[in-house]
Design a protein around this motif. Sequence first.
Motif, short mmCIF file in Angstrom:
data_model
loop_
_atom_site.label_atom_id
_atom_site.label_comp_id
_atom_site.label_asym_id
_atom_site.label_seq_id
_atom_site.Cartn_x
_atom_site.Cartn_y
_atom_site.Cartn_z
N PRO A 1 0.80 -1.24 0.00
CA PRO A 1 0.00 0.00 0.00
C PRO A 1 0.83 1.28 0.00
O PRO A 1 0.58 2.18 -0.81
N PHE A 2 1.81 1.40 0.90
CA PHE A 2 2.57 2.64 0.97
C PHE A 2 3.55 2.82 -0.20
O PHE A 2 3.65 3.91 -0.75
N PRO A 3 4.27 1.77 -0.63
CA PRO A 3 5.07 1.95 -1.86
C PRO A 3 4.22 2.29 -3.07
O PRO A 3 4.65 3.03 -3.94
N CYS A 4 2.98 1.77 -3.11
CA CYS A 4 2.10 2.10 -4.22
C CYS A 4 1.80 3.60 -4.22
O CYS A 4 1.81 4.24 -5.27
N ALA A 5 1.53 4.14 -3.03
CA ALA A 5 1.17 5.56 -2.93
C ALA A 5 2.35 6.49 -3.11
O ALA A 5 2.18 7.64 -3.53
N THR A 6 3.57 6.01 -2.83
CA THR A 6 4.72 6.92 -2.80
C THR A 6 5.76 6.67 -3.88
O THR A 6 6.48 7.60 -4.27
N LEU A 7 5.87 5.45 -4.38
CA LEU A 7 6.97 5.11 -5.27
C LEU A 7 6.54 4.61 -6.65
O LEU A 7 7.22 4.83 -7.65
N ALA A 8 5.41 3.90 -6.68
CA ALA A 8 5.08 3.11 -7.87
C ALA A 8 4.83 3.95 -9.11
O ALA A 8 5.22 3.56 -10.22
N ARG A 9 4.17 5.09 -8.97
CA ARG A 9 3.79 5.85 -10.16
C ARG A 9 5.00 6.23 -11.02
O ARG A 9 5.01 5.99 -12.23
N SER A 10 6.02 6.80 -10.40
CA SER A 10 7.19 7.23 -11.18
C SER A 10 7.94 6.04 -11.76
O SER A 10 8.47 6.11 -12.87
N VAL A 11 7.98 4.93 -10.99
CA VAL A 11 8.65 3.73 -11.50
C VAL A 11 7.93 3.19 -12.73
O VAL A 11 8.55 2.86 -13.74
N ILE A 12 6.60 3.10 -12.65
CA ILE A 12 5.82 2.59 -13.78
C ILE A 12 5.97 3.52 -14.99
O ILE A 12 6.08 3.06 -16.13
N GLU A 13 6.00 4.82 -14.75
CA GLU A 13 6.20 5.76 -15.87
C GLU A 13 7.55 5.51 -16.53
O GLU A 13 7.65 5.53 -17.76
N ASN A 14 8.59 5.29 -15.72
CA ASN A 14 9.92 5.03 -16.29
C ASN A 14 9.93 3.75 -17.11
O ASN A 14 10.55 3.69 -18.18
N ILE A 15 9.26 2.71 -16.60
CA ILE A 15 9.22 1.44 -17.34
C ILE A 15 8.49 1.63 -18.66
O ILE A 15 8.93 1.14 -19.71
N ARG A 16 7.37 2.33 -18.63
CA ARG A 16 6.60 2.53 -19.86
C ARG A 16 7.40 3.34 -20.88
O ARG A 16 7.31 3.09 -22.08
N ASN A 17 8.17 4.31 -20.41
CA ASN A 17 8.99 5.10 -21.34
C ASN A 17 10.14 4.29 -21.90
O ASN A 17 10.48 4.41 -23.09
N ALA A 18 10.75 3.44 -21.07
CA ALA A 18 11.91 2.67 -21.52
C ALA A 18 11.51 1.43 -22.30
O ALA A 18 12.20 1.02 -23.24
N TYR A 19 10.39 0.80 -21.94
CA TYR A 19 9.96 -0.45 -22.57
C TYR A 19 8.47 -0.35 -22.95
O TYR A 19 7.62 -1.03 -22.37
#
Length: 296
Positions: free
Chosen positions: A100-118
Amino acid sequence: MMNLNQLEHLLALDDTRHFAKAADKVHLSQPAFSRSIQALERQTNLILFERKSGEIRPTPAGQFLIDRARQLILEARAVQRDIHLYQRGEVGELAFGVGPFPCATLARSVIENIRNAYPKVALQTEIASPSELLAMLVREEIEFFVADTGDIGTVPFLQIEPLMRQYGHLYARCGHPLAKGTHTFEQAWEYGIASVKLPDPLKAGLGQLLQQSNRNLPQLALECDDVNLLHQLAVNTNTVVASTDLAAKPWIDKQQLVMLDIIDFPKLFSNISIVSLGKRAMSPVAGYAIEQFKPF
């Protein structure tokens, strides 16, 4: 057992209908090429080509094998191409989990980076409690997860890589009756406390603050693993939310929530780690995704 090289030789001879030209096409000497065709005929116990008056043509058995070989070679080349694409992250999929907390604080930017790179990789992100994510990992439904590992003991087959520590407090809306001054946990409890799903040992600790027995675990006003929903509830009602400082920061910056000064509230924190199966090889995209979590 025949191999793909022999099938390539078979197709080269069918294409050229000439041993010397076929040998040159596959970069072999003519004697080596002839031995390869002869070996294939011995292995299949079939005569694959008729050799009459200098003319080479496939027998019915040879034509049958040639047709099947073309399909196999095309599929083998497709597999090889897909492997190269997979290595570059241009095909495939990635399934991972976040608490729950990593989802609210970390996941969005990580997923954006993955979508941009792959951009051609299909993503599946599971949001759940650490215990639920651990079960998914053991069933190999996800490659790794990022969550609070405070309740996950030492398990030989797990690789746990500490990532960060998020400290937690109680928060309420800016106009809340407890927004100013110092208060006790019991006073905050009277307004109802919303939190992510808590393990029983932590509930027992809260029960001690409320002078309840461990057999009578305190009942939270709301248990929900959607951290943003918890914050919204606190903004729009007198419910007090238990959250981490990092998760609450955007709401504090917008002056929608304030940290409550609770004099007897224990120092709580969430140990966020990256968890994977120790002996399982990671896909290239999973390795990239894990690296994106680390700068935090």
